[in-house]
Scaffold this motif. Structure first.
Motif, PDB file in Angstrom:
ATOM      1  N   PRO A  69       0.831  -1.218   0.000  1.00  0.00           N
ATOM      2  CA  PRO A  69       0.000   0.000   0.000  1.00  0.00           C
ATOM      3  C   PRO A  69       0.863   1.265   0.000  1.00  0.00           C
ATOM      4  O   PRO A  69       0.520   2.262  -0.633  1.00  0.00           O
ATOM      5  N   VAL A  70       2.016   1.189   0.690  1.00  0.00           N
ATOM      6  CA  VAL A  70       2.914   2.356   0.735  1.00  0.00           C
ATOM      7  C   VAL A  70       3.492   2.613  -0.661  1.00  0.00           C
ATOM      8  O   VAL A  70       3.584   3.759  -1.116  1.00  0.00           O
ATOM      9  N   ALA A  71       3.857   1.525  -1.350  1.00  0.00           N
ATOM     10  CA  ALA A  71       4.375   1.677  -2.720  1.00  0.00           C
ATOM     11  C   ALA A  71       3.316   2.331  -3.604  1.00  0.00           C
ATOM     12  O   ALA A  71       3.621   3.222  -4.408  1.00  0.00           O
ATOM     13  N   GLY A  72       2.063   1.917  -3.431  1.00  0.00           N
ATOM     14  CA  GLY A  72       0.964   2.504  -4.212  1.00  0.00           C
ATOM     15  C   GLY A  72       0.821   3.985  -3.910  1.00  0.00           C
ATOM     16  O   GLY A  72       0.709   4.811  -4.823  1.00  0.00           O
ATOM     17  N   PHE A  73       0.873   4.326  -2.634  1.00  0.00           N
ATOM     18  CA  PHE A  73       0.758   5.730  -2.224  1.00  0.00           C
ATOM     19  C   PHE A  73       1.864   6.572  -2.879  1.00  0.00           C
ATOM     20  O   PHE A  73       1.609   7.632  -3.447  1.00  0.00           O
ATOM     21  N   LEU A  74       3.098   6.048  -2.814  1.00  0.00           N
ATOM     22  CA  LEU A  74       4.225   6.828  -3.335  1.00  0.00           C
ATOM     23  C   LEU A  74       4.140   7.020  -4.857  1.00  0.00           C
ATOM     24  O   LEU A  74       4.453   8.087  -5.371  1.00  0.00           O
ATOM     25  N   MET A  75       3.699   5.988  -5.566  1.00  0.00           N
ATOM     26  CA  MET A  75       3.622   6.131  -7.022  1.00  0.00           C
ATOM     27  C   MET A  75       2.423   6.976  -7.430  1.00  0.00           C
ATOM     28  O   MET A  75       2.473   7.699  -8.428  1.00  0.00           O
ATOM     29  N   SER A  76       1.353   6.899  -6.626  1.00  0.00           N
ATOM     30  CA  SER A  76       0.193   7.732  -6.912  1.00  0.00           C
ATOM     31  C   SER A  76       0.581   9.203  -6.803  1.00  0.00           C
ATOM     32  O   SER A  76       0.197  10.029  -7.625  1.00  0.00           O
ATOM     33  N   LYS A  77       1.391   9.510  -5.792  1.00  0.00           N
ATOM     34  CA  LYS A  77       1.769  10.927  -5.669  1.00  0.00           C
ATOM     35  C   LYS A  77       2.898  11.326  -6.621  1.00  0.00           C
ATOM     36  O   LYS A  77       3.298  12.480  -6.633  1.00  0.00           O
ATOM     37  N   ARG A  78       3.385  10.400  -7.417  1.00  0.00           N
ATOM     38  CA  ARG A  78       4.218  10.791  -8.565  1.00  0.00           C
ATOM     39  C   ARG A  78       3.364  10.911  -9.826  1.00  0.00           C
ATOM     40  O   ARG A  78       3.891  11.009 -10.930  1.00  0.00           O
ATOM     41  N   GLY A  79       2.054  10.816  -9.675  1.00  0.00           N
ATOM     42  CA  GLY A  79       1.167  11.073 -10.809  1.00  0.00           C
ATOM     43  C   GLY A  79       0.684   9.838 -11.548  1.00  0.00           C
ATOM     44  O   GLY A  79       0.024   9.947 -12.571  1.00  0.00           O
ATOM     45  N   LEU A  80       1.008   8.629 -11.024  1.00  0.00           N
ATOM     46  CA  LEU A  80       0.585   7.407 -11.712  1.00  0.00           C
ATOM     47  C   LEU A  80      -0.865   7.079 -11.312  1.00  0.00           C
ATOM     48  O   LEU A  80      -1.192   7.090 -10.127  1.00  0.00           O
TER      49      LEU A  80
END
Ligand code: ATP
Ligand code: MG
Length: 425
Positions: free
Chosen positions: A217-228
């Motif tokens: 979930p943390v990986a998802g959060f981090l990539m989401s906030k890079r615009g993915l």
């Protein structure tokens, strides 16, 4: 008092807060301001994401917009009648926003400015924030008669006169009244932190491999906030894994969804693939091959959902399947780039972020995961990539089983508040 100041005080102008039933929220952006030619594109997507989040808020009637978003000179303004907690939930979890504040909008004349400042100061006194204050003035309208310091000085002395309990303290204030003098004046005190990063959707689409653990979930959060923009995939192995373990993943996806502007989760029955792998390869390499198989199914899903990357929660050296050699092997089993935003982070850093996004308590619930259930006692840590590739290619019918697994996926959609509706696909 000088002449221009006199004119400010007497030249009419409304002293009341400008009319409008809705609350006004002032939203600040960060990294988007560094964009040059394509800044309008980033701004437009952020505006759409905020609008979508607001329109899906629990008290927004179906089909209603829920508010209005305007962009002016790099500032976003949201006007909405929705309850404060629902607005905060949207704005604090929408990537691209650095901070936001509930603001008052008034005319740029001292009587109006001081009335609004009194409102803010009284609220701070009532909430026992303290007595020491300062003004912070940002004067974008250069035609105004006073400079920033002049406004701070005049407003400060007028406020002290009106509320003698207050004390000016520019070094160590209990609260700061911020005044932005633009086409109107905007006043606010409390700045809430946003998520930062870039608006979801500006970097394309990716498939997030979501297990039931702390990391993904943390990986998802981090990539989401890079615009993915993410689509999540989860592999479960019923009856070896329980419905409770699957429910845990559903809850994790729901917690992540607000940071992603909504999320679709595909739950893949992986039992047949897992059993086939276990029968076909040496015990020590089962985890490695099942991870490669999961990645290939994720790639098939990515093709169908027009996603250009895979995302995992792997961190170098954390477990056997995350050594450099194991990662080289699983990387080579797919063509798409694999984003591993946690690769250089230690567990404590990851846990901190997991708590921040509100997933930690769920992530540590002790339900079995297919990886732990089927993992060998002594897993391979330094696989010979070419050799293992040969072993994997010799597994009969695996491609067919992978297609079947994807066909039997169960789809769960979450809106940007994490509420779900189930569909089969
Ligand atoms: P996590 O805390 O995310 O479960 P982990 O430390 O348990 O990670 P592994 O089990 O080796 O590590 O998994 C590494 C990554 O592989 C996960 O972060 C996730 O991206 C992906 N993955 C593992 N198991 C699954 C699964 N059952 N479904 C989807 N993805 C998975
Ligand atoms: Mg795991």
């Amino acid at each position: 008092m000088n002449e221009s100041l006199q004119s400010l005080l007497t030249n009419g102008g409304e002293s009341d807060i400008l009319p409008g039933m809705d609350d006004l929220w002032l939203i600040k952006i960060g990294e988007i301001t560094l964009k040059k030619g394509n800044r309008a594109y980033f701004e437009r997507l952020l505006k759409e994401n905020i609008r979508k989040g607001i329109s899906q808020a629990p008290s927004c009637p179906d089909g209603a917009a829920g508010g209005q978003v305007t962009i002016r000179s790099g500032r976003y303004y949201l006007e909405t009648p929705l309850p404060e907690d629902e607005v905060i939930a949207v704005l604090s979890k929408t990537p691209g926003i650095v901070s936001f504040s509930k603001a008052l909008r008034v005319e740029k004349e001292l009587p109006a400015l001081i009335e609004a400042s009194k409102d803010i100061a009284r609220t701070c006194l009532n909430e026992q924030i303290g007595h020491r204050f300062k003004f912070e003035i940002r004067r974008t309208d250069k035609s105004l008669p006073l400079d920033s310091y002049g406004y701070a000085r005049e407003l400060g002395s007028m406020l002290l006169e009106a509320l003698p309990d207050l004390i000016v303290d520019v070094r160590n204030p209990d609260f700061t009244i911020r005044v932005e003098l633009r086409e109107k004046a905007y006043l606010y005190q409390h700045q809430r932190p946003g998520t930062g990063g870039l608006p979801v959707g500006t970097a394309g689409r990716g498939v997030l491999m979501l297990s039931g653990g702390i990391d993904s979930p943390v990986a998802g959060f981090l990539m989401s906030k890079r615009g993915l923009r993410l689509t999540a995939i989860h592999f479960h192995t019923p009856p070896f894994t329980s419905p409770e373990a699957h429910d845990k993943v559903i809850r994790l996806a729901s917690q992540l969804a607000p940071y992603c502007g909504g999320l679709t989760l595909y739950s893949i029955p992986f039992t047949d693939c897992q059993v086939k792998i276990n029968k076909s390869v040496p015990r020590a390499s089962t985890t490695l091959h099942s991870r490669a198989c999961m990645m290939q199914i994720s790639e098939l899903l990515a093709e169908r959902c027009r996603c250009g990357a895979l995302v995992t929660g792997e961190s170098l050296g954390q477990v056997a399947s995350q050594t450099m050699e194991s990662l080289a092997y699983t990387d080579g089993s797919v063509d798409l780039p694999v984003f591993r935003p946690l690769i250089g982070m230690d567990k404590e850093e990851i846990i901190k972020l997991c708590r921040k996004i509100g997933s930690y308590d769920t992530a540590v619930e002790p339900y079995e995961d297919c990886c732990t259930l089927f993992s060998p006692d002594k897993p391979l840590t330094r696989p010979d990539v070419a050799f293992e590739r040969g072993v994997y290619q010799d597994i009969e019918d695996l491609e067919f089983l992978m297609e079947e697994a994807l066909k039997s996926a169960e789809r769960t959609d979450f809106d940007s508040h994490g509420r779900r509706k189930v569909k089969s696909c």
